[in-house]
Design an enzyme around this catalytic site. Sequence first.
Site, PDB file in Angstrom:
ATOM      1  N   HIS A   1      47.123  32.588  22.590  1.00 27.13           N
ATOM      2  CA  HIS A   1      46.913  31.202  22.161  1.00 27.13           C
ATOM      3  C   HIS A   1      46.227  30.408  23.262  1.00 27.13           C
ATOM      4  O   HIS A   1      45.234  29.707  23.022  1.00 27.13           O
ATOM      5  CB  HIS A   1      48.258  30.576  21.791  1.00 27.13           C
TER       6      HIS A   1
ATOM      7  N   ASP B   1      14.072  20.809  25.143  1.00 28.85           N
ATOM      8  CA  ASP B   1      15.087  21.851  24.939  1.00 28.85           C
ATOM      9  C   ASP B   1      15.741  22.095  26.287  1.00 28.85           C
ATOM     10  O   ASP B   1      15.541  21.334  27.231  1.00 28.85           O
ATOM     11  CB  ASP B   1      14.459  23.144  24.367  1.00 28.85           C
TER      12      ASP B   1
ATOM     13  N   TRP C   1      48.434  33.450  30.125  1.00 28.94           N
ATOM     14  CA  TRP C   1      46.983  33.415  30.348  1.00 28.94           C
ATOM     15  C   TRP C   1      46.666  33.546  31.830  1.00 28.94           C
ATOM     16  O   TRP C   1      45.534  33.850  32.188  1.00 28.94           O
ATOM     17  CB  TRP C   1      46.374  32.140  29.754  1.00 28.94           C
TER      18      TRP C   1
ATOM     19  N   SER D   1      29.105  34.161  30.532  1.00 27.91           N
ATOM     20  CA  SER D   1      28.509  33.252  29.560  1.00 27.91           C
ATOM     21  C   SER D   1      28.456  31.826  30.108  1.00 27.91           C
ATOM     22  O   SER D   1      27.434  31.141  30.052  1.00 27.91           O
ATOM     23  CB  SER D   1      29.339  33.278  28.270  1.00 27.91           C
ATOM     24  N   SER D   2      29.591  31.380  30.681  1.00 22.35           N
ATOM     25  CA  SER D   2      29.635  30.002  31.185  1.00 22.35           C
ATOM     26  C   SER D   2      28.809  29.824  32.437  1.00 22.35           C
ATOM     27  O   SER D   2      28.215  28.763  32.634  1.00 22.35           O
ATOM     28  CB  SER D   2      31.080  29.599  31.473  1.00 22.35           C
TER      29      SER D   2
ATOM     30  N   HIS E   1      42.596  25.383  38.819  1.00 19.19           N
ATOM     31  CA  HIS E   1      42.693  23.944  38.782  1.00 19.19           C
ATOM     32  C   HIS E   1      41.366  23.274  38.433  1.00 19.19           C
ATOM     33  O   HIS E   1      41.332  22.423  37.549  1.00 19.19           O
ATOM     34  CB  HIS E   1      43.342  23.331  40.031  1.00 19.19           C
TER      35      HIS E   1
ATOM     36  N   GLU F   1      39.314  24.491  36.608  1.00 24.04           N
ATOM     37  CA  GLU F   1      39.169  24.792  35.178  1.00 24.04           C
ATOM     38  C   GLU F   1      39.739  23.679  34.310  1.00 24.04           C
ATOM     39  O   GLU F   1      39.145  23.313  33.299  1.00 24.04           O
ATOM     40  CB  GLU F   1      39.854  26.121  34.849  1.00 24.04           C
TER      41      GLU F   1
ATOM     42  N   TYR G   1      39.849  20.586  35.009  1.00 28.28           N
ATOM     43  CA  TYR G   1      38.892  19.470  35.028  1.00 28.28           C
ATOM     44  C   TYR G   1      37.641  19.810  34.242  1.00 28.28           C
ATOM     45  O   TYR G   1      37.048  18.956  33.600  1.00 28.28           O
ATOM     46  CB  TYR G   1      38.594  19.039  36.463  1.00 28.28           C
TER      47      TYR G   1
ATOM     48  N   SER H   1      33.433   7.859  26.989  1.00 27.88           N
ATOM     49  CA  SER H   1      32.673   6.730  27.531  1.00 27.88           C
ATOM     50  C   SER H   1      31.595   6.287  26.560  1.00 27.88           C
ATOM     51  O   SER H   1      31.421   5.095  26.307  1.00 27.88           O
ATOM     52  CB  SER H   1      32.024   7.111  28.858  1.00 27.88           C
TER      53      SER H   1
ATOM     54  N   HIS I   1      49.403  23.369  43.947  1.00 26.47           N
ATOM     55  CA  HIS I   1      50.502  22.651  43.295  1.00 26.47           C
ATOM     56  C   HIS I   1      51.014  23.421  42.088  1.00 26.47           C
ATOM     57  O   HIS I   1      52.012  23.052  41.483  1.00 26.47           O
ATOM     58  CB  HIS I   1      50.127  21.218  42.914  1.00 26.47           C
ATOM     59  N   HIS I   2      50.334  24.515  41.735  1.00 26.41           N
ATOM     60  CA  HIS I   2      50.855  25.409  40.704  1.00 26.41           C
ATOM     61  C   HIS I   2      51.794  26.447  41.309  1.00 26.41           C
ATOM     62  O   HIS I   2      52.344  27.268  40.581  1.00 26.41           O
ATOM     63  CB  HIS I   2      49.703  26.133  40.010  1.00 26.41           C
TER      64      HIS I   2
ATOM     65  N   THR J   1      41.138   8.827  38.495  1.00 26.27           N
ATOM     66  CA  THR J   1      41.456   8.941  37.076  1.00 26.27           C
ATOM     67  C   THR J   1      41.874   7.588  36.519  1.00 26.27           C
ATOM     68  O   THR J   1      41.467   7.196  35.418  1.00 26.27           O
ATOM     69  CB  THR J   1      42.576   9.966  36.860  1.00 26.27           C
TER      70      THR J   1
ATOM     71  N   LYS K   1      38.978   5.369  35.781  1.00 19.17           N
ATOM     72  CA  LYS K   1      38.321   5.634  34.501  1.00 19.17           C
ATOM     73  C   LYS K   1      39.083   5.001  33.342  1.00 19.17           C
ATOM     74  O   LYS K   1      38.489   4.352  32.470  1.00 19.17           O
ATOM     75  CB  LYS K   1      38.169   7.145  34.280  1.00 19.17           C
TER      76      LYS K   1
ATOM     77  N   ARG L   1      59.829  27.821  29.863  1.00 16.50           N
ATOM     78  CA  ARG L   1      58.707  28.088  28.983  1.00 16.50           C
ATOM     79  C   ARG L   1      58.554  29.579  28.780  1.00 16.50           C
ATOM     80  O   ARG L   1      59.162  30.395  29.469  1.00 16.50           O
ATOM     81  CB  ARG L   1      57.412  27.468  29.527  1.00 16.50           C
TER      82      ARG L   1
END
Lengths: 283, 571, 207
Positions: free
Chosen positions: B97, B127, B167, B197-198, B281, B283, B285, B296, B330-331, B356, B359, B478
């Site tokens: 998931h 393009d 994951w 790909s990315s 991390h 990722e 963002y 925006s 922090h993870h 943050t 924003k 979890r």
Amino acid sequence: MRVRFNAIRAGLAALLASLIAPKAGAAMFGGPEPGGIGFLPASGQIATDMFWFHNAILLPVTIGISLLVLGLIVYIVWRFHETANPVPSRRTHNGLLEFTWTVLPALTLVVIAVPSFRLLAEQLIIPAPDLTVKVIASQWHWNYGYPKSVGGFSFDSLYVEDKDLKPGQPRVITADNPMVVPIGKVIEVDVTSQDVIHSFSVPSFGVKIDAIPGRLNKSWFKAEHEGIFYGQCSNICGIDHAFMPINIRVVSQSDYEAWLVQAKKQFAVSDRVDVAATRLVHP
Amino acid sequence: MASVTDFSHHDVEAHHAHELPTGWRRFLFSTNHKDIGTLYLVFAICAGLIGTVFSIVIRAELMEPGLHVFPVISAVMSGDGSIDAAKNMYNVFFSSHALIMIFFMVMPAMMGGFGNWMVPLLIGAPDMAFPRLNNLSFWLLAASFALLMCSLFAEGSPGMHGFGGGWVLYPPFSSVIGTPGPAADFVILSMHLAGASSIIGSINFIATILNMRAPGMTMFRMPLFAWSVLITAFLLLLALPVLAGALTMLLTDRNFHTTFFEPAGGGDPILFQHLFWFFGHPEVYILIIPGFGIVSQVVATFSKKPIFGYVGMVYAMLAIAFLGFAVWAHHMFTTGMSLNAQRYFVFATMVIAVPTGVKVFSWLATMWGGSISLRPPMLWAIGFVFVFTVGGVTGVVLANAAIDRYLHDTYYVVAHFHYVMSLGAVFSIFAGFYYWFPKMTGYLYDERLAKWHFWVSFVGINLTFFPQHFLGFQGMPRRVVDYTEAYAFWNMVSSIGAYISGAGTLIFLYLIYEAFKAKRHAPDNPWGPGATTLEWKVPSPAPFHTWESPPQIFGDEDVHAPAIAGHGSAA
Amino acid sequence: MTASGDHDGTTVSVGGRARRNNCLIGVGGITLALTMIGLTYGAAPFYSAFCRATGYEGTPQRVTANTDAEGHRILRVGFDANVAPGLDWSFEPESESVRLRTGKTVTVFFRARNLTDRPTEARATFNVTPEVSGEYFDKIACFCFTTQHLGPHESAEWPVVFFLDPALENDISMARVDSITLSYTLFAPPSEKPAPGRSADRAGPAG
């Protein structure tokens, strides 16, 4: 031979349970309540301070900011809806506002950081321990080892299936042989793993430390209430990750000493010396 | 930085309508940014539906204590309906998931979908810089998804199918000790392809945005969505290779007797966590910054006001991106990290709250004094501002290691990241979808259905995840298939919320069907005077080729809302 | 004027300066990606070297000799021993702990016994807790530096010679640390991998 040994174990376990039943009215249940929304009951300074930090500082900040933003949204949508305000302003700057909303959050974070750092030191600097328990995680149970000075024995703490639960024992989080510790003493847990990463967690004491193979990690607690305290493995470790409960029974010093006498007999493995420092070889 | 490239003397070749390819060849071999964008969006919707079904099945299992659902699921998928197989399948489901939603729904929708469709239009480019690589990026992703699906049916743990280690793929569970079977290798290879790909896609976006803007479209006149894609592309380029390296090390540990993460050979499982989160991390963002850009633009359009503090918004995104590389551990607060290391990561993580906050307040200030029109895209954007704030503040709570020690690996964390992802990123994707749907398809959707979609989803998703904060406080871990009875009430509420969200998704699907059936033609600009960016200057649907001759941009420097002289849409 | 050069006439392509700049960015991007992969691989030895040099995450230091400068503080050093699955040895410290003045060198022993009928090898991993003490935990000799061999049913006593660097007395992070634990885990060499985690040789909970 093994069957007889298990029968003896079961009998002794029943005897143990009756010896260390919590004193009426004094026992704390360190586990979840149906429909509960807050922290588990705290026992000890670490947990008490941790929960205070959240409830007195973090929670007002989080709720405050969320309600502020929600309130502003509701007001703005009402006051500046196109029917109420057909001509939009062209304003895209306000120095004072931009300064404020940068500096005020920063100051709030500093206010949060001061107690946050103090708590960290309290949690991570371990005082001289009164008792050190070796905790070994494996798929899928915990093993607790007591030092030679109190008997040098170790034992597995296994999941209790639904059909074996006694009345009053919660499902899924009950283990057969709890870790037994005396009240009001500094207990250090030395945690490692035999296979994959697990995590030793007792929320009521504010303890959570990963069990990593090839490495020893330490944590500590000092329980201030007699009772039974629950935790669960806190790092995904396979199919029975949800079924590796941690039970810690906190008793008076005299009850602890009585338990030690029984435990040395129940859990000693006769063909091995100095068991506390080695792992049990699983037959 | 990059100079404005004057296209007028360069050759931009495109042929006219009668030579356009049709049918499956059009999409299989496409080098057109709009068609590739459409491929990505359709892909994201399909993958998102699979990921949503997985999550609803998970919530169905968790609705009550005990194992009820997964013995059936496991019997269907692997032929083994035993309790052990069911427990394993649950782990496989939540692991998949997450991978599906992150790599095959959010990222393709935002970057591949809206990024490809809109960035060239927004900056006046004909393009993308590398149209054929663009095609490669998409098909690599499709292949990646196929590999992930294969992993579900391959052996993982002994006698079990699929990979069930989350994951994050931590060894030793993801290595031979925990998952000896090839399911983990399939997942690793899937992630390699998705990463490739990315990476290719981000090089494409960087070159396009830096190099192919229309004359007069300076960097600080670019719409914020284009900025957000540029910043995200740099994050991808720097972070994904680290994942690729870590995964390759895991692959060789599993298959070629290396010992990067095995203590027996002098390795360290914690090294994997450092490398993974150094990617992981940034990722998160990557998953949200394009959403910031969409919100925006939508907020500005429907407030009929330019975005408040444009330059501050750009610098805030840059600050978040830059700081995002400095906070990974922090993870890992419970892995046995030293006091000083924990202090540093607490501090650095909290600092990110400042840009943050800038924003969030800027969006509110944009709306303040505006003339707000509550069309469907605006509902999602306003909803985003609120729910992202809630998710953000629970992040500040978790940033404090002292309390993370209690909350780590509990449902509080699940609540936090679903608020910023399932409510934040997904809301911004729907905002973009409802904003740009007329431009992409040429059709108008039924706005009443769209509003129903919003409100049903808003109620449902909040109901799903808000009670999970309570479960976290009560200590529910979890990644568990079953729980003690005390957790039953809030799990029931959460599952009901999931079913309501599922109903919202059905409304969404029906809305799309209805829009294509009714064929109400959309004007160039359905949104009124607030829609000032370049895509609203071309017809709806946007022609196959646009900006073949680039528009000449003039701008009011104060306002960053470029006006244009000369139009550039193709015949 | 530049031709697109491809057979699919609907592909947009640019020429001249724009094309060159695109290619520059393309090459730059790929280089950046490859550099990051390289740095990731480099992280593995770098992480080990960094930990060894700074004592980060509880990595003890390896030194050749003591300076013989004694300090003032006395700390307790505890010993912990583990055996990983797949290695059928017993392994324990001779004493659970020692009390030690900083700067003073001490030798402790670990007893290992091969419980099998075959000659076996093992290597030890190790760490000290609290993590911050790694920088000051100096080992002069240790069995963990090399692979150890034991014949069938052979036992051995392995020494560890170490001292605590008196410089720790000047580090405020060490001010409240009274007790350090040195932990070893013995592993069989990687080629003899342990069997994968047994999937519930207990019945596991009923649903």
